[in-house]
Design a protein around this motif. Structure first.
Motif, PDB file in Angstrom:
ATOM      1  N   VAL A 192       8.015 -10.773   8.186  1.00 47.52           N
ATOM      2  CA  VAL A 192       7.584  -9.466   7.134  1.00 47.52           C
ATOM      3  C   VAL A 192       6.615 -10.127   6.291  1.00 47.52           C
ATOM      4  O   VAL A 192       7.047 -11.168   5.703  1.00 47.52           O
ATOM      5  CB  VAL A 192       8.920  -8.695   6.646  1.00 47.52           C
ATOM      6  CG1 VAL A 192       8.555  -7.563   5.812  1.00 47.52           C
ATOM      7  CG2 VAL A 192       9.742  -8.271   8.098  1.00 47.52           C
ATOM      8  N   ALA A 193       5.654  -9.201   5.926  1.00 45.24           N
ATOM      9  CA  ALA A 193       4.651  -9.852   4.997  1.00 45.24           C
ATOM     10  C   ALA A 193       4.093  -8.547   4.493  1.00 45.24           C
ATOM     11  O   ALA A 193       4.009  -7.348   5.066  1.00 45.24           O
ATOM     12  CB  ALA A 193       3.648 -10.563   5.401  1.00 45.24           C
ATOM     13  N   SER A 194       4.151  -8.406   2.987  1.00 43.64           N
ATOM     14  CA  SER A 194       3.538  -7.216   2.293  1.00 43.64           C
ATOM     15  C   SER A 194       2.707  -7.582   1.188  1.00 43.64           C
ATOM     16  O   SER A 194       2.621  -8.752   0.760  1.00 43.64           O
ATOM     17  CB  SER A 194       4.769  -6.410   1.632  1.00 43.64           C
ATOM     18  OG  SER A 194       5.397  -5.826   2.870  1.00 43.64           O
ATOM     19  N   LYS A 195       1.685  -6.753   1.142  1.00 47.36           N
ATOM     20  CA  LYS A 195       0.655  -6.959  -0.090  1.00 47.36           C
ATOM     21  C   LYS A 195       0.356  -5.730  -0.688  1.00 47.36           C
ATOM     22  O   LYS A 195       0.140  -4.720  -0.027  1.00 47.36           O
ATOM     23  CB  LYS A 195      -0.342  -7.672   0.769  1.00 47.36           C
ATOM     24  CG  LYS A 195      -1.808  -7.713   0.008  1.00 47.36           C
ATOM     25  CD  LYS A 195      -2.939  -8.363   0.586  1.00 47.36           C
ATOM     26  CE  LYS A 195      -3.695  -7.616   1.424  1.00 47.36           C
ATOM     27  NZ  LYS A 195      -4.838  -8.486   2.079  1.00 47.36           N
ATOM     28  N   VAL A 196       0.132  -5.789  -1.863  1.00 49.26           N
ATOM     29  CA  VAL A 196      -0.366  -4.566  -2.721  1.00 49.26           C
ATOM     30  C   VAL A 196      -1.596  -4.811  -3.352  1.00 49.26           C
ATOM     31  O   VAL A 196      -1.751  -5.780  -4.084  1.00 49.26           O
ATOM     32  CB  VAL A 196       0.516  -3.942  -3.543  1.00 49.26           C
ATOM     33  CG1 VAL A 196      -0.179  -2.655  -4.453  1.00 49.26           C
ATOM     34  CG2 VAL A 196       1.857  -3.579  -3.079  1.00 49.26           C
ATOM     35  N   SER A 197      -2.796  -4.148  -3.158  1.00 48.41           N
ATOM     36  CA  SER A 197      -4.043  -4.352  -3.914  1.00 48.41           C
ATOM     37  C   SER A 197      -4.668  -2.995  -4.486  1.00 48.41           C
ATOM     38  O   SER A 197      -4.313  -1.805  -4.057  1.00 48.41           O
ATOM     39  CB  SER A 197      -5.050  -5.038  -3.029  1.00 48.41           C
ATOM     40  OG  SER A 197      -5.242  -4.230  -1.832  1.00 48.41           O
ATOM     41  N   THR A 198      -5.754  -3.254  -5.432  1.00 51.48           N
ATOM     42  CA  THR A 198      -6.209  -2.012  -5.885  1.00 51.48           C
ATOM     43  C   THR A 198      -7.656  -2.142  -5.677  1.00 51.48           C
ATOM     44  O   THR A 198      -8.368  -3.139  -5.303  1.00 51.48           O
ATOM     45  CB  THR A 198      -6.114  -1.786  -7.434  1.00 51.48           C
ATOM     46  OG1 THR A 198      -6.814  -2.936  -8.061  1.00 51.48           O
ATOM     47  CG2 THR A 198      -4.595  -1.946  -7.723  1.00 51.48           C
ATOM     48  N   SER A 199      -8.294  -0.845  -5.668  1.00 47.16           N
ATOM     49  CA  SER A 199      -9.949  -0.927  -5.279  1.00 47.16           C
ATOM     50  C   SER A 199     -10.374   0.410  -6.309  1.00 47.16           C
ATOM     51  O   SER A 199      -9.746   1.411  -6.415  1.00 47.16           O
ATOM     52  CB  SER A 199      -9.705  -0.462  -3.762  1.00 47.16           C
ATOM     53  OG  SER A 199     -11.179  -0.185  -3.486  1.00 47.16           O
ATOM     54  N   SER A 200     -11.730   0.014  -6.688  1.00 51.86           N
ATOM     55  CA  SER A 200     -12.402   0.926  -7.389  1.00 51.86           C
ATOM     56  C   SER A 200     -13.840   0.492  -7.406  1.00 51.86           C
ATOM     57  O   SER A 200     -14.248  -0.644  -7.121  1.00 51.86           O
ATOM     58  CB  SER A 200     -11.765   0.965  -8.757  1.00 51.86           C
ATOM     59  OG  SER A 200     -12.004  -0.221  -9.348  1.00 51.86           O
ATOM     60  N   ALA A 201     -14.712   1.527  -7.652  1.00 54.10           N
ATOM     61  CA  ALA A 201     -16.076   1.217  -7.623  1.00 54.10           C
ATOM     62  C   ALA A 201     -16.524   0.424  -8.761  1.00 54.10           C
ATOM     63  O   ALA A 201     -16.194   0.888  -9.920  1.00 54.10           O
ATOM     64  CB  ALA A 201     -16.911   2.567  -7.797  1.00 54.10           C
ATOM     65  N   ASN A 202     -17.213  -0.628  -8.460  1.00 56.97           N
ATOM     66  CA  ASN A 202     -17.807  -1.465  -9.458  1.00 56.97           C
ATOM     67  C   ASN A 202     -18.863  -0.673 -10.440  1.00 56.97           C
ATOM     68  O   ASN A 202     -18.571  -0.826 -11.884  1.00 56.97           O
ATOM     69  CB  ASN A 202     -18.131  -2.825  -9.067  1.00 56.97           C
ATOM     70  CG  ASN A 202     -18.746  -3.761 -10.280  1.00 56.97           C
ATOM     71  OD1 ASN A 202     -18.335  -3.826 -11.255  1.00 56.97           O
ATOM     72  ND2 ASN A 202     -19.504  -4.673  -9.543  1.00 56.97           N
ATOM     73  N   LYS A 203     -19.819  -0.067  -9.873  1.00 58.28           N
ATOM     74  CA  LYS A 203     -21.020   0.556 -10.590  1.00 58.28           C
ATOM     75  C   LYS A 203     -21.222   1.648  -9.715  1.00 58.28           C
ATOM     76  O   LYS A 203     -21.123   1.834  -8.430  1.00 58.28           O
ATOM     77  CB  LYS A 203     -22.116  -0.296 -10.508  1.00 58.28           C
ATOM     78  CG  LYS A 203     -22.030  -1.601 -11.370  1.00 58.28           C
ATOM     79  CD  LYS A 203     -23.138  -2.411 -11.419  1.00 58.28           C
ATOM     80  CE  LYS A 203     -22.610  -3.654 -12.227  1.00 58.28           C
ATOM     81  NZ  LYS A 203     -23.843  -4.591 -12.801  1.00 58.28           N
ATOM     82  N   LEU A 204     -21.628   2.911 -10.463  1.00 59.24           N
ATOM     83  CA  LEU A 204     -21.896   4.136  -9.906  1.00 59.24           C
ATOM     84  C   LEU A 204     -23.580   4.208 -10.273  1.00 59.24           C
ATOM     85  O   LEU A 204     -24.000   3.740 -11.279  1.00 59.24           O
ATOM     86  CB  LEU A 204     -20.955   5.418 -10.498  1.00 59.24           C
ATOM     87  CG  LEU A 204     -19.668   5.167 -10.048  1.00 59.24           C
ATOM     88  CD1 LEU A 204     -18.914   6.323 -10.760  1.00 59.24           C
ATOM     89  CD2 LEU A 204     -19.420   5.122  -8.625  1.00 59.24           C
ATOM     90  N   PRO A 205     -24.211   5.026  -9.380  1.00 60.50           N
ATOM     91  CA  PRO A 205     -25.563   5.157  -9.850  1.00 60.50           C
ATOM     92  C   PRO A 205     -25.708   6.182 -11.010  1.00 60.50           C
ATOM     93  O   PRO A 205     -24.649   7.071 -11.324  1.00 60.50           O
ATOM     94  CB  PRO A 205     -25.857   6.074  -8.806  1.00 60.50           C
ATOM     95  CG  PRO A 205     -24.796   6.655  -7.819  1.00 60.50           C
ATOM     96  CD  PRO A 205     -23.636   5.607  -8.355  1.00 60.50           C
ATOM     97  N   GLU A 206     -26.588   6.285 -11.648  1.00 56.62           N
ATOM     98  CA  GLU A 206     -26.755   7.138 -12.792  1.00 56.62           C
ATOM     99  C   GLU A 206     -27.158   8.628 -12.404  1.00 56.62           C
ATOM    100  O   GLU A 206     -27.841   8.754 -11.582  1.00 56.62           O
ATOM    101  CB  GLU A 206     -27.894   6.576 -13.839  1.00 56.62           C
ATOM    102  CG  GLU A 206     -27.968   5.322 -14.543  1.00 56.62           C
ATOM    103  CD  GLU A 206     -28.842   5.030 -15.456  1.00 56.62           C
ATOM    104  OE1 GLU A 206     -29.485   5.690 -16.070  1.00 56.62           O
ATOM    105  OE2 GLU A 206     -29.195   3.492 -15.624  1.00 56.62           O
ATOM    106  N   VAL A 207     -26.710   9.498 -13.167  1.00 57.16           N
ATOM    107  CA  VAL A 207     -26.627  11.040 -12.847  1.00 57.16           C
ATOM    108  C   VAL A 207     -28.027  11.239 -13.709  1.00 57.16           C
ATOM    109  O   VAL A 207     -27.590  11.184 -14.936  1.00 57.16           O
ATOM    110  CB  VAL A 207     -25.347  11.746 -13.012  1.00 57.16           C
ATOM    111  CG1 VAL A 207     -25.496  13.147 -12.806  1.00 57.16           C
ATOM    112  CG2 VAL A 207     -24.224  10.886 -12.133  1.00 57.16           C
TER     113      VAL A 207
END
Length: 128
Positions: A18-33
């Protein structure tokens, strides 16, 4: 003939891993609006077409509500990776069966994306 074996069950008793892992993800940069001009574009004869999706119409009044649809769409997410595998074998054969599961908790529209799959690798020695 060449056979390459990457994973196989070991001789002896049945083994469960058994192996488990938790990670997070988010956008590093977004285009200018662009928030200066509203929808619209000028046609070839100079007439303003406000039904267009182009963003070069009249200036948006300062007191208007401005929406950040790009920032609201890309949000922080959490990824849970779990892997359970079963293997075993003896002098005549072996098997290895991983069952990985990935759950990605995505914040946009409160959706959860799930991915599950499994493989079975088996080998056997046959008497001649």
């Amino acid at each position: 003939m060449v056979i390459i074996t990457t994973k196989k069950g070991a001789d002896g008793a049945l083994t469960v891993g058994v192996a488990s892992k938790v990670s997070t993800s988010s956008a590093n940069k977004l285009p200018e609006v662009q928030t200066v001009f509203g929808p619209g574009s000028l046609s070839a004869n100079g007439v303003l077409n406000t039904a267009s999706y182009n963003s070069w119409g009249p200036k948006i009044p300062a007191d208007s509500t401005k929406y950040d649809n790009i920032g609201n769409f890309f949000r922080h997410s959490i990824v849970y990776d779990n892997n359970v595998n079963v293997s075993g074998g003896n002098k005549n054969g072996s098997f290895f069966c991983p069952v990985p599961t990935t759950n990605r908790m995505v914040s946009f529209r409160k959706r959860i994306m799930r991915r599950r799959h499994s493989d079975l690798t088996a080998s056997s020695v046959m008497a001649v």
